[in-house]
Design a protein around this motif. Sequence first.
Motif, PDB file in Angstrom:
ATOM      1  N   VAL A 132       1.171  -0.985   0.073  1.00 26.14           N
ATOM      2  CA  VAL A 132      -0.071  -0.234  -0.483  1.00 26.14           C
ATOM      3  C   VAL A 132       0.513   1.289  -0.303  1.00 26.14           C
ATOM      4  O   VAL A 132       1.429   2.072   0.963  1.00 26.14           O
ATOM      5  CB  VAL A 132      -1.460   0.003   1.242  1.00 26.14           C
ATOM      6  CG1 VAL A 132      -2.048   1.044   1.638  1.00 26.14           C
ATOM      7  CG2 VAL A 132      -1.960  -1.251   1.444  1.00 26.14           C
ATOM      8  N   GLY A 133       0.946   2.204  -1.109  1.00 29.58           N
ATOM      9  CA  GLY A 133       1.287   3.405  -1.497  1.00 29.58           C
ATOM     10  C   GLY A 133       2.587   2.969  -2.236  1.00 29.58           C
ATOM     11  O   GLY A 133       3.749   1.975  -2.261  1.00 29.58           O
ATOM     12  N   GLY A 134       2.828   4.349  -3.348  1.00 33.27           N
ATOM     13  CA  GLY A 134       4.145   4.206  -4.305  1.00 33.27           C
ATOM     14  C   GLY A 134       4.498   4.659  -4.549  1.00 33.27           C
ATOM     15  O   GLY A 134       5.771   5.192  -5.078  1.00 33.27           O
ATOM     16  N   GLU A 150      -1.664   3.133  -5.218  1.00 35.58           N
ATOM     17  CA  GLU A 150      -0.941   3.882  -5.181  1.00 35.58           C
ATOM     18  C   GLU A 150      -2.627   4.960  -5.120  1.00 35.58           C
ATOM     19  O   GLU A 150      -3.381   4.353  -5.780  1.00 35.58           O
ATOM     20  CB  GLU A 150       0.219   4.528  -6.059  1.00 35.58           C
ATOM     21  CG  GLU A 150       0.077   6.132  -5.588  1.00 35.58           C
ATOM     22  CD  GLU A 150       0.656   6.408  -4.352  1.00 35.58           C
ATOM     23  OE1 GLU A 150      -0.252   8.117  -4.122  1.00 35.58           O
ATOM     24  OE2 GLU A 150       1.400   6.007  -3.879  1.00 35.58           O
ATOM     25  N   ARG A 151      -2.464   5.140  -3.647  1.00 36.27           N
ATOM     26  CA  ARG A 151      -4.095   6.566  -4.035  1.00 36.27           C
ATOM     27  C   ARG A 151      -3.635   7.575  -5.771  1.00 36.27           C
ATOM     28  O   ARG A 151      -4.988   8.140  -6.073  1.00 36.27           O
ATOM     29  CB  ARG A 151      -4.275   7.103  -2.850  1.00 36.27           C
ATOM     30  CG  ARG A 151      -5.300   8.331  -2.750  1.00 36.27           C
ATOM     31  CD  ARG A 151      -5.336   8.456  -1.257  1.00 36.27           C
ATOM     32  NE  ARG A 151      -3.836   9.571  -0.877  1.00 36.27           N
ATOM     33  CZ  ARG A 151      -4.074   9.577   0.799  1.00 36.27           C
ATOM     34  NH1 ARG A 151      -4.329   9.200   1.480  1.00 36.27           N
ATOM     35  NH2 ARG A 151      -2.315   9.530   0.806  1.00 36.27           N
ATOM     36  N   GLU A 152      -2.845   8.175  -5.077  1.00 39.63           N
ATOM     37  CA  GLU A 152      -3.112   9.468  -5.963  1.00 39.63           C
ATOM     38  C   GLU A 152      -1.732   9.410  -7.377  1.00 39.63           C
ATOM     39  O   GLU A 152      -2.102   9.482  -8.537  1.00 39.63           O
ATOM     40  CB  GLU A 152      -2.895  10.802  -5.357  1.00 39.63           C
ATOM     41  CG  GLU A 152      -3.950  11.015  -4.355  1.00 39.63           C
ATOM     42  CD  GLU A 152      -3.951  12.400  -3.686  1.00 39.63           C
ATOM     43  OE1 GLU A 152      -2.853  12.766  -3.196  1.00 39.63           O
ATOM     44  OE2 GLU A 152      -4.913  12.777  -2.938  1.00 39.63           O
ATOM     45  N   SER A 166      -9.444   0.260   3.713  1.00 41.78           N
ATOM     46  CA  SER A 166      -9.527  -0.401   4.135  1.00 41.78           C
ATOM     47  C   SER A 166      -8.402  -1.801   3.633  1.00 41.78           C
ATOM     48  O   SER A 166      -7.913  -2.627   3.016  1.00 41.78           O
ATOM     49  CB  SER A 166     -11.101  -1.215   5.149  1.00 41.78           C
ATOM     50  OG  SER A 166     -11.073  -2.345   4.181  1.00 41.78           O
ATOM     51  N   VAL A 167      -8.015  -2.342   5.350  1.00 40.75           N
ATOM     52  CA  VAL A 167      -7.315  -3.669   5.569  1.00 40.75           C
ATOM     53  C   VAL A 167      -7.673  -4.317   7.251  1.00 40.75           C
ATOM     54  O   VAL A 167      -7.463  -3.585   7.922  1.00 40.75           O
ATOM     55  CB  VAL A 167      -5.511  -2.870   5.554  1.00 40.75           C
ATOM     56  CG1 VAL A 167      -4.997  -4.431   6.209  1.00 40.75           C
ATOM     57  CG2 VAL A 167      -4.928  -2.138   4.780  1.00 40.75           C
ATOM     58  N   GLU A 168      -7.898  -5.370   6.468  1.00 42.19           N
ATOM     59  CA  GLU A 168      -8.875  -6.064   7.263  1.00 42.19           C
ATOM     60  C   GLU A 168      -7.870  -7.624   7.822  1.00 42.19           C
ATOM     61  O   GLU A 168      -7.188  -8.075   6.397  1.00 42.19           O
ATOM     62  CB  GLU A 168     -10.233  -6.330   7.100  1.00 42.19           C
ATOM     63  CG  GLU A 168     -10.638  -4.729   7.798  1.00 42.19           C
ATOM     64  CD  GLU A 168     -12.292  -5.081   6.774  1.00 42.19           C
ATOM     65  OE1 GLU A 168     -12.896  -6.233   6.112  1.00 42.19           O
ATOM     66  OE2 GLU A 168     -13.428  -4.582   7.658  1.00 42.19           O
ATOM     67  N   ARG A 169      -7.561  -7.945   8.821  1.00 38.89           N
ATOM     68  CA  ARG A 169      -7.075  -8.986   8.941  1.00 38.89           C
ATOM     69  C   ARG A 169      -8.338 -10.121   9.343  1.00 38.89           C
ATOM     70  O   ARG A 169      -8.781 -10.197  10.397  1.00 38.89           O
ATOM     71  CB  ARG A 169      -6.095  -9.811   9.541  1.00 38.89           C
ATOM     72  CG  ARG A 169      -5.490 -10.444   9.791  1.00 38.89           C
ATOM     73  CD  ARG A 169      -3.362 -10.449  11.043  1.00 38.89           C
ATOM     74  NE  ARG A 169      -2.629 -11.636  11.105  1.00 38.89           N
ATOM     75  CZ  ARG A 169      -2.937 -12.747  11.352  1.00 38.89           C
ATOM     76  NH1 ARG A 169      -3.967 -12.482  12.598  1.00 38.89           N
ATOM     77  NH2 ARG A 169      -2.245 -13.608  11.682  1.00 38.89           N
ATOM     78  N   ALA A 181     -10.222  -2.147  -2.469  1.00 38.06           N
ATOM     79  CA  ALA A 181      -9.660  -0.685  -2.475  1.00 38.06           C
ATOM     80  C   ALA A 181     -10.393  -0.137  -3.237  1.00 38.06           C
ATOM     81  O   ALA A 181     -11.705  -0.769  -4.021  1.00 38.06           O
ATOM     82  CB  ALA A 181      -7.809  -1.430  -4.186  1.00 38.06           C
ATOM     83  N   ALA A 182     -10.468   1.098  -3.865  1.00 39.16           N
ATOM     84  CA  ALA A 182     -11.949   2.093  -4.306  1.00 39.16           C
ATOM     85  C   ALA A 182     -12.415   0.831  -6.032  1.00 39.16           C
ATOM     86  O   ALA A 182     -13.661   0.755  -6.330  1.00 39.16           O
ATOM     87  CB  ALA A 182     -11.605   3.084  -5.153  1.00 39.16           C
ATOM     88  N   SER A 183     -11.363  -0.022  -6.652  1.00 44.91           N
ATOM     89  CA  SER A 183     -11.441  -0.680  -8.128  1.00 44.91           C
ATOM     90  C   SER A 183     -11.519  -2.094  -7.955  1.00 44.91           C
ATOM     91  O   SER A 183     -12.534  -3.273  -8.396  1.00 44.91           O
ATOM     92  CB  SER A 183     -10.275  -0.652  -9.480  1.00 44.91           C
ATOM     93  OG  SER A 183     -10.790   0.968  -9.294  1.00 44.91           O
TER      94      SER A 183
END
Length: 317
Positions: free
Chosen positions: A13-15, A37-39, A87-90, A101-103
């Motif tokens: 999560v994150g670029g 990546e979000r943006e 969200s991130v869930e375990r 993620a959104a998609s």
Amino acid sequence: MSDGTISKDLVIVGGGPAGLSAAIYASRSLLDAVTLEREALGGQVILTSEIDNYPGVPHADGFSLVDAMRAQAEDLGATIVMDPVDSVERDEATGRFRVSAASASYDAAAVIVAAGATPRHAGFEGEERFAGHGVSYCATCDGMFYRGKHVFVVGGGNSAAEEALFLARLASRVTMVVRKDHLRAQAAIVRELEENERVEILLSTSVVALDGGELPSRVTLRDNVTGETRTLDYDEGSFGVFVLVGRVPETGLVAGLVETDDAGYVVTDDRMATATPGLFVAGDVRSKALRQIVTAAADGAVAATSAASYLGLPVEG
């Protein structure tokens, strides 16, 4: 999976530099991974006009450095998707993660969060009102708007000092407003500031208010020793305020899965592992002594090899 969820060994999560470094090392470890990546790839780094402390790449600009990281990751087979994570869930029963993620949604055996941090606000009156219209949080982004004008830099750490030096190339005058009685920046940077005739340093001082019309025309300062205030009047739009007082780590996605320090950064061990098995953290979101591109990249490398080891796969020695 039958519900349309995409199954992966690893979700990153994150670029930014940490996430892209993790993607490189994950690919070299033959992990089936995806980087979300979000943006914009690179995060805050792409806003930096010149980087002179990344080993082997002197005088690089942030965009070019990140683009080289992206190209290297993709050449090695990394999958990078522009999709904000919600969200991130375990699942405690299986130990696997669901990353929504959104998609798309992903089912993963391990997750690396390299979501970075966002600028912290100073909290003075008028800050929110003039944000983007007289108040900025990035000198390299907005400095050109203040060419030949007076600018105030709020903050006394390395970032504030470096940005003040950058602004001194453009502005007619730079006034650093430092809440404490000393600068916390590295000695070499402090010396540059003190020797720069365009830079003024006000210690034990705070900005308490901005006022004006569409753009600020008045700034009020407080002496933190005596408590006395003074107000400076300007033509509207003839000055600006750059707030550089640190960052807020993006920990919301994993707030219930990790431990944090007093400043809100995620606590990890030296393998980038968190309190939750299979969840690793890298880069500016992590509690550590130095937040630089080189340390973010190192974090990402360690996190990816730790994830591979967690999954029982061979790692680079």
